[in-house]
Design a protein around this motif. Structure first.
Motif, short mmCIF file in Angstrom:
data_model
loop_
_atom_site.label_atom_id
_atom_site.label_comp_id
_atom_site.label_asym_id
_atom_site.label_seq_id
_atom_site.Cartn_x
_atom_site.Cartn_y
_atom_site.Cartn_z
N TRP A 1 4.99 5.74 -8.57
CA TRP A 1 4.67 6.43 -7.21
C TRP A 1 3.03 6.96 -7.17
O TRP A 1 2.27 6.99 -7.99
CB TRP A 1 5.16 7.87 -7.64
N TRP A 2 2.50 7.33 -5.83
CA TRP A 2 1.68 6.85 -5.17
C TRP A 2 1.26 8.17 -4.45
O TRP A 2 2.56 7.95 -3.16
CB TRP A 2 1.09 5.23 -4.81
N LEU B 1 0.21 8.87 -8.91
CA LEU B 1 1.42 9.72 -9.46
C LEU B 1 2.54 9.99 -10.64
O LEU B 1 2.81 11.06 -11.94
CB LEU B 1 2.31 11.14 -7.57
N ALA C 1 1.09 1.66 5.14
CA ALA C 1 2.28 2.28 5.56
C ALA C 1 3.88 0.94 5.34
O ALA C 1 4.40 1.00 5.02
CB ALA C 1 2.92 3.93 5.62
N THR D 1 2.63 9.22 0.52
CA THR D 1 3.09 9.30 -1.00
C THR D 1 3.51 7.65 -0.33
O THR D 1 4.24 7.07 0.25
CB THR D 1 3.90 10.35 -1.18
N VAL D 2 3.77 7.03 -1.79
CA VAL D 2 4.74 6.08 -1.19
C VAL D 2 5.53 5.35 -2.94
O VAL D 2 5.00 6.31 -4.25
CB VAL D 2 3.07 4.87 -2.08
N ASP D 3 6.97 5.22 -3.09
CA ASP D 3 7.96 5.04 -4.67
C ASP D 3 7.75 3.52 -4.19
O ASP D 3 8.62 3.51 -3.56
CB ASP D 3 9.19 5.79 -3.71
N ALA E 1 10.41 -0.15 -1.32
CA ALA E 1 9.15 0.76 -1.06
C ALA E 1 9.67 1.35 -0.38
O ALA E 1 9.89 1.04 1.07
CB ALA E 1 8.03 0.02 -0.95
N THR E 2 8.85 2.85 -0.37
CA THR E 2 9.39 4.30 0.60
C THR E 2 8.00 4.70 0.93
O THR E 2 7.46 5.42 -0.19
CB THR E 2 10.52 5.19 -0.06
N VAL E 3 7.83 5.41 2.23
CA VAL E 3 6.70 5.97 2.34
C VAL E 3 7.52 7.09 2.67
O VAL E 3 8.45 8.08 4.44
CB VAL E 3 6.10 5.66 3.26
N GLY E 4 7.56 8.38 1.95
CA GLY E 4 8.79 9.56 2.19
C GLY E 4 8.19 10.60 2.38
O GLY E 4 8.75 10.95 3.49
N THR E 5 7.07 10.79 2.62
CA THR E 5 6.20 11.77 2.99
C THR E 5 4.91 11.35 3.68
O THR E 5 4.16 10.56 3.69
CB THR E 5 5.48 12.80 1.59
N GLN F 1 6.16 -1.81 3.53
CA GLN F 1 7.69 -1.64 3.41
C GLN F 1 7.65 -2.78 4.15
O GLN F 1 9.05 -3.89 3.54
CB GLN F 1 8.32 -0.40 4.01
#
Lengths: 409, 409
Positions: free
Chosen positions: A214-215, A320, A245, A283-285, A261-265, A249
């Motif tokens: 997580w970043w 993170l 972003a 953020t990157v998940d 890969a998710t950019v959630g925020t 993805q």
């Protein structure tokens, strides 16, 4: 040789009964770890285990075990899961694996059979990690990922300790969390994503659990007047961050690097309609079962950041969180697949995107998981649902596999 | 024939003096419309106009005029701008055009000249629109874009009316806003973007003011678990919205359709690191001098939205605001360019991205604007700055052009 056959009806009725403890609207359930509801649900589980002829013990982190003795001594073969839920969760997440395990023991007793080696059903404490963090608390203690002392001292947001709450609900056990280490562990669970349903597959053979990286990314450009600043003279942090972003993805979509890969925020500053964004934060998940893939994804993130720096942006990367992926036992996966196939069930190899107690048990013994389809892939939600026939089929396949291991071992 | 030559020193000193009224740190200024500071600044302007031999009148929306009578009767040729500022603005925005106009009149008087037709300097009320909305209030009344009654009844956020505040500061004039309609209008202003400075050009010949078309876009997809939802099964509203935002801005960058496109605000729901976004909301700010281009851009927005709908997203488009672009008078632009060139100043044709009183005056008579470079394109900021020599050159070119028009008309 005769094999234990479960009662699907009994198992489904028990899932319903268990779901009444902490029930919310439309089939949902709120039963946070170490709450009064958790205590009452444990009482019910204990009764069912005893009815199935199991001897029940509770360890000092509150994990509850039912054991049916085998003909020979030695470490038990274990199944199990958890009965705590998230707030407004479903009736199946965790509970299904526990109730199916109890049904397995009951079917053995009903058929007057005895396994060669002991069989155990475990109910792990605080899998969800909602009220007390970290998650997977009970299995984490067994795997020595956290010390027993630290786990017992864990505080909830409202200032209660795990030790105090366990005592309050009557489940501060006396046995050691390491007294009953299994020789093999199999967890049956509902799928928490849409894959199985989407492919019309009856049983998921879970080969591992995804790790994550997580970043947080902060892109700094230059805020400017949206009317007077021509496109070539902008240093628009918003569009730069969006391009980054999208690139991350796209890599997951097109090259499975990483698996997801998710950019959630995503937020902008100053976030005004007529101002070119000066700063973007997102953020990157990343998730993947292979650590190598996660490391590659981290490198991709750095190279995308470098591209923006080359254009004049300042990019700040903060790591993170990171968790390694877990690989389950290949032989045990093959056994599960053969068992499912012999019952005529279609199977699919898959990786779990969510965490499970099995990933902690995997550090101690050969471990694998079975998934049944979840309608719409919905979980952690009152709408969580699986077809009755899928629930019954999954429990019978678990029973077949456990029985086979317990008689041929 | 002799021509009026301005005193650069005097003009710069007056800009400094005016900037002291409402001064904030490091050269900035807060002088909101109809505030005490606005009143004191008007007093100073009135004194300077009278020193320059102009007769001063104030109309009923508070616009202040200084007129030097010509040899013949008829509508005056007018220049002017405003002296209200945004909160923590600069000393030049608006004030430069007013003080340069006064300097023009003073230079005419110093040279003992008299124009053939009357010359007027206007100070328009509430150009910025910060304390009272809409902006361009004084010139908007003259252009009948808003009625005098409505303008006077306009309330500030703290419940004060324009009429009341004008009376309070002593600038509720008695003359009609339509008593002094000019035959031509020229506004001198600092550039509020980086174009002139970036190209090293001394004078911008402003051919018009951009119109705008503002949109809010809401993209609805499906929120999902970031770990368990494979990329192909996602309906990620965030990445969809980012792709649309990037496409719109790419069109402006690559095809100048429209001249500029900005996504200034962007938010996600639920905006959690480990949840695939279910909803994205963003704004689009299109600007172009050509209405046809703005309409094309609107169509592009709709077609990009359609692409997302075809993928299964729900897209909601709300048109927030539209203003038509304004074209200034081509002949007057040519005159200004020839005048600048004859002074050895490099010129560049441009379109203003920001709004100006000139766009209201353009509905009444041939109108154009002159811009001087702004360091870093910074405006609406205490750091707003223009080189002294550029300020002086611009004022002399304005004076030359006005004098030429007033003697050859």
């Amino acid at each position: 040789m005769s094999r234990p056959i479960i009662s699907g009806e009994r198992m489904l009725a028990r899932l319903q009964s268990l779901g009444q403890i902490g029930a919310v609207e439309s089939g949902g359930c709120t039963r946070l770890a170490f709450s009064d509801e958790d205590g009452r649900a444990r009482d019910l589980i204990k009764t069912w285990l005893e009815q199935a002829g199991a001897s029940v013990t509770v360890d000092s982190i509150g994990n509850l075990y039912g054991v049916v003795q085998g003909l020979s001594s030695g470490a038990p073969i274990m199944t199990g899961s958890h009965i705590d839920t998230v707030a407004r969760g479903g009736q199946l997440d965790g509970c299904y694996g526990v109730v199916a395990g109890i049904e397995m023991l009951q079917a053995i007793r009903d058929a007057a059979l005895q396994p060669s080696v002991s069989l155990a059903v475990a109910v792990f404490s605080n899998e969800e990690g909602v009220r007390f963090s970290p998650d997977l608390l009970g299995s984490r203690v067994i795997a020595k990922d956290i010390s027993l002392e630290e786990a017992l001292a864990t505080q909830s947001r409202d200032g209660k300790s795990v030790a105090g709450e366990l005592k309050r609900i009557g489940y501060a056990g006396e046995s050691s969390p390491w007294a009953l280490l299994p020789s093999k562990f199999i967890e049956l669970h509902i799928a928490q994503g849409p894959c199985l349903e989407a492919s019309g597959t009856a049983i998921g053979i879970v080969e591992g659990v995804q790790g994550h990286s997580w970043w947080e990314v902060v892109v700094q450009g230059c805020a400017n007047h949206a009317g007077t600043t021509p496109m070539p003279l902008r240093l628009d942090a918003g569009v730069a961050a969006m391009r980054m972003a999208c690139a991350l993805q796209a890599s997951a979509c097109l090259e499975r690097l990483p698996a997801v890969a998710t950019v959630g925020t995503f937020t902008l500053e100053p976030n005004a309609i007529n101002v070119v964004p000066g700063l973007a934060r997102f953020t990157v998940d990343f998730r993947d079962a292979e650590d190598g893939q996660l490391r590659e994804a981290d490198l991709l993130l750095r190279s995308e950041a470098k591209k923006l720096e080359d254009l004049g942006f300042m990019v700040q990367l903060s790591h993170l969180s990171r968790a390694l992926g877990v690989r389950f036992d290949a032989t045990l996966c093959d056994t599960l697949q053969a068992t499912a196939t012999s019952r005529g069930a279609s199977t699919q190899r898959m990786v779990s995107g969510a965490s499970h107690d099995a990933q902690m048990m995997a550090t101690l013994c050969p471990t694998a998981m079975l998934f049944v389809p979840s309608i719409g892939g919905i979980s952690h939600n009152p709408k969580e649902k699986t077809l009755d026939e899928d629930l019954v089929a999954g429990a019978q396949i678990l029973t077949d596999a456990m029985w086979s291991l317990a008689t041929t071992a």
